[in-house]
Design a protein around this motif. Structure first.
Motif, short mmCIF file in Angstrom:
data_model
loop_
_atom_site.label_atom_id
_atom_site.label_comp_id
_atom_site.label_asym_id
_atom_site.label_seq_id
_atom_site.Cartn_x
_atom_site.Cartn_y
_atom_site.Cartn_z
N THR A 185 0.82 -1.21 0.00
CA THR A 185 0.00 0.00 0.00
C THR A 185 0.86 1.27 0.00
O THR A 185 1.86 1.35 0.69
N ARG A 186 0.44 2.22 -0.79
CA ARG A 186 1.18 3.48 -0.89
C ARG A 186 0.83 4.44 0.24
O ARG A 186 -0.28 4.41 0.74
N PRO A 187 1.79 5.31 0.59
CA PRO A 187 1.47 6.31 1.62
C PRO A 187 0.31 7.18 1.14
O PRO A 187 0.17 7.42 -0.05
N MET A 207 1.48 2.89 10.68
CA MET A 207 2.82 2.60 10.16
C MET A 207 2.98 3.08 8.73
O MET A 207 4.05 3.50 8.30
N LEU A 208 1.89 2.99 7.96
CA LEU A 208 1.95 3.30 6.53
C LEU A 208 1.58 4.75 6.20
O LEU A 208 1.55 5.11 5.04
N ASP A 209 1.27 5.55 7.21
CA ASP A 209 0.79 6.92 6.97
C ASP A 209 -0.44 6.94 6.07
O ASP A 209 -0.56 7.78 5.17
#
Ligand SMILES: Nc1ncnc2c1ncn2[C@@H]1O[C@H](COP(=O)(O)OP(=O)(O)O)[C@@H](O)[C@H]1O
Ligand SMILES: [Mg+2]
Lengths: 144, 141
Positions: free
Chosen positions: B54-56, B75-77
């Protein structure tokens, strides 16, 4: 004014089976790195890898620590646990390989993607493990 | 029919408010941040896959409502999480979401339908070009 190289060291405890607190250590690590103004992309890589490693302690081991060391050049995360250990590290690194029980899978973990993702997020990763003793994983993240 | 109160898709993505409208959903928390723009989405119940792909700045749609979903988002923003089939998170999970300023939306539709609605509205997946990249012609990887 002061040209000593800033370096820091933090240690957080992780308890096996404590799913309510799982991720707290990684969250603290992430906040510390944000406070010291580390680059966003490196923070993200550290956070993802640290969280997967912390989850592995919660899922697979009894007790452990997440240790953060950082200076201007690099960030080092060591996750050290007392637990069953990993018998065959190469096999454990295979994407999709997992011994996690169904109860863990129902929570969204146990897909066997943790170790491979930790490796791809870090610049260096070393695993040391002894059966029935525990596992130590050291990951280095270099500032670009 | 269009009126000025219905938010629109922009060339660069859509707002979380618009996503909520497309899903006939409602906000559980973070509505004050619903004007943030999202350019990719991901629908998944496997948090390790979310952590890998997954992208930020994306929005995550999921059928799970435990605290690990919020941790993963942190964690991934990720800017927002959609819980599908009106599954309400427990109090612990909700408090955690509030503490990290996450926008949480409840969609009445199941995962497939929820994702399909957003995809049909032009929101790309995480392995595709984001709305921004499509607009500016930058390659995604
Ligand atoms: N800290 C650990 N202690 C014991 N076994 C571990 C540990 N970390 C990983 N493993 C073993 O390696 C396998 C793969 O780990 P991982 O890729 O993170 O997948 P998952 O955690 O989803 O099973 C686990 O299923 C487990 O058998
Ligand atoms: Mg794992």
């Amino acid at each position: 004014m002061n040209d000593t190289v800033a370096s820091l060291h933090f240690k957080f405890e992780v308890n096996g089976g404590d799913f309510a607190k799982a991720g707290d250590a990684s969250s603290r690590v992430k906040k510390i790195l944000q406070q010291i103004g580390a680059d966003q992309a490196i923070i993200r890589r550290v956070a993802i890898a640290c969280y997967e490693a912390e989850m592995n302690v919660v899922i697979h081991a009894r007790h452990g620590f997440v240790v953060l060391d950082a200076d201007l050049e690099k960030i080092i995360i060591v996750v050290d646990d007392e637990g069953p250990g990993i018998e065959d590290i190469e096999l454990a690194m295979t994407p999709g390989y997992s011994t996690a029980p169904d109860s863990v899978r129902e929570m969204g973990f146990g897909a066997g993607m943790g170790l491979p993702n930790m490796k791809s997020c870090s610049n260096e990763m070393e695993i040391h493990s002894r059966r029935d003793v525990g596992t130590t994983i050291r990951m280095v993240f270099e500032n670009a | 029919m269009e009126d000025s109160f219905v938010s629109k898709n922009t060339d660069h993505g859509v707002t979380l408010r618009r996503i909520c409208e497309i899903l006939d959903g409602h906000f559980v928390c973070g509505e004050e941040r619903a004007d943030q723009i999202i350019s990719n989405a991901c629908g998944c119940d496997l948090m390790s896959d979310v952590l890998a792909f997954t992208r930020p700045g994306s929005v995550l749609l999921t059928g799970l409502t435990n605290s690990q979903v919020v941790r993963t988002a942190e964690m991934l923003d990720l800017k927002g999480v959609v819980f599908v089939r009106d599954k309400h998170p427990d109090e612990h999970t909700l408090q955690m979401a509030k503490s990290i300023h996450l926008v949480v939306i409840l969609s009445p539709y199941p995962l497939y339908e929820s994702c399909g609605r957003l995809y049909a509205a032009g929101i790309p997946g995480c392995l595709e070009q984001s709305c921004d990249e499509r607009h500016s012609g930058i390659a995604s990887f």
